[in-house]
Design an enzyme around this catalytic site. Sequence first.
Site, PDB file in Angstrom:
ATOM      1  N   HIS A 321       2.388   1.732  -1.049  1.00 43.02           N
ATOM      2  CA  HIS A 321       3.769   1.607  -0.584  1.00 43.02           C
ATOM      3  C   HIS A 321       4.172   2.688   0.407  1.00 43.02           C
ATOM      4  O   HIS A 321       5.127   2.488   1.176  1.00 43.02           O
ATOM      5  CB  HIS A 321       4.733   1.625  -1.784  1.00 43.02           C
ATOM      6  CG  HIS A 321       4.788   0.329  -2.525  1.00 43.02           C
ATOM      7  ND1 HIS A 321       3.881  -0.020  -3.500  1.00 43.02           N
ATOM      8  CD2 HIS A 321       5.648  -0.727  -2.419  1.00 43.02           C
ATOM      9  CE1 HIS A 321       4.185  -1.220  -3.980  1.00 43.02           C
ATOM     10  NE2 HIS A 321       5.246  -1.671  -3.341  1.00 43.02           N
ATOM     11  N   GLY A 322       3.497   3.812   0.393  1.00 40.41           N
ATOM     12  CA  GLY A 322       3.892   4.856   1.329  1.00 40.41           C
ATOM     13  C   GLY A 322       3.000   6.079   1.233  1.00 40.41           C
ATOM     14  O   GLY A 322       2.403   6.363   0.189  1.00 40.41           O
TER      15      GLY A 322
END
Length: 379
Positions: A321-322
Amino acid sequence: MVFSSILFMFIYLPVVLLLYYIAPVKWRNPILFVFNMIFYGWGEPVYILLMLLSITINYINGILIGKWRHVNDKKAKTVLVVNIVLNLSLLGFFKYYGLFAEALNHIPFINLPTLDITLPIGISFYTFQTMSYPIDVYRGDADVQKNYISFGTFVALFPQLIAGPIVRYKDVADQLGFRASSIDQFSSGVERFMVGVAKKVLIANSLGKLWDYYAAIPDGGLTVLGSWLGIIAFTLQIYFDFSGYSDMAIGLGRMIGFEFKENFNYPYISRSVTEFWRRWHISLGSWFRDYVYIPLGGSRVGKARWVRNLVIVWGLTGLWHGAAWNFVAWGLYFAAFLLLEKLFLGRWLKRVPVLGHVYVLLAALFSFVLFDAASVPAA
């Protein structure tokens, strides 16, 4: 270019649909391929080369794996491993170089340079899509695609390129060869697209302004009520934003004859975190299950290895996600809940369903604070 923009809805999309439907069937994939590249390169044209590189690597390796799978399994497996390494290397360099460089620079005598790299749009989504294709070919779950344009159309398909859902080749292989179209299908696509636009523009964007307001207040200036209001606003914003994009993708797909699987299924009505993740970002959860969790042994191993498998999968889910440690913490946060539910908490929650709903909502609320924070301490 975003789906909810005037440019997309009143120029790009009408032109694509017009040319797509007046063209002979055999030209529809080439037309989509060209417009996919235009869409992808709109903001950063240089990254069209990266997209073409990713398509070419997986296309060639898919053919080689299909050629050797029944003849020389060792060669096929070697190509598969090389293909996975190449895909993850591209993703790792563009998305995670800064994170790993920062971590390694804490080691004496290591001083990696800081690179100002613009993150290519949708790289996490299309990397997982392309990477799953050769794996499925090796497993015998998908046939080899020998048409480069058709394969490229699948990888860069603009409806789901920027925000998913993650579409696997085997799920749309038949549709790449032939797509039936009808007025009913097209109209249902328009309706689904507009539902997604409403979720994104009318609800998510408005809630986002409320969250931005409270997120910008220094710690000392936050009130208890304001903090809760901000948390709730973001929890709703991220759902309506992400599920809105998925609705738009499914609707756009139907307009050009593709049927994509659902990506959200009312996750906030769940009665356990396990159920929540069967309903939230379904395409990502099923991808990690089929390509990471089960190959590691899944739950059919000893308790220690099972715990290891869950921690690996959810650590990677967070990292996907990041490129920041708070995302890793976010993934491990959910791993802890899933472990507790498997061990004993799940049985208790079944006895008191109302308590399960409250528990899931609180778990989700706190998780998204961690998700959007600048750091773990800030959360």
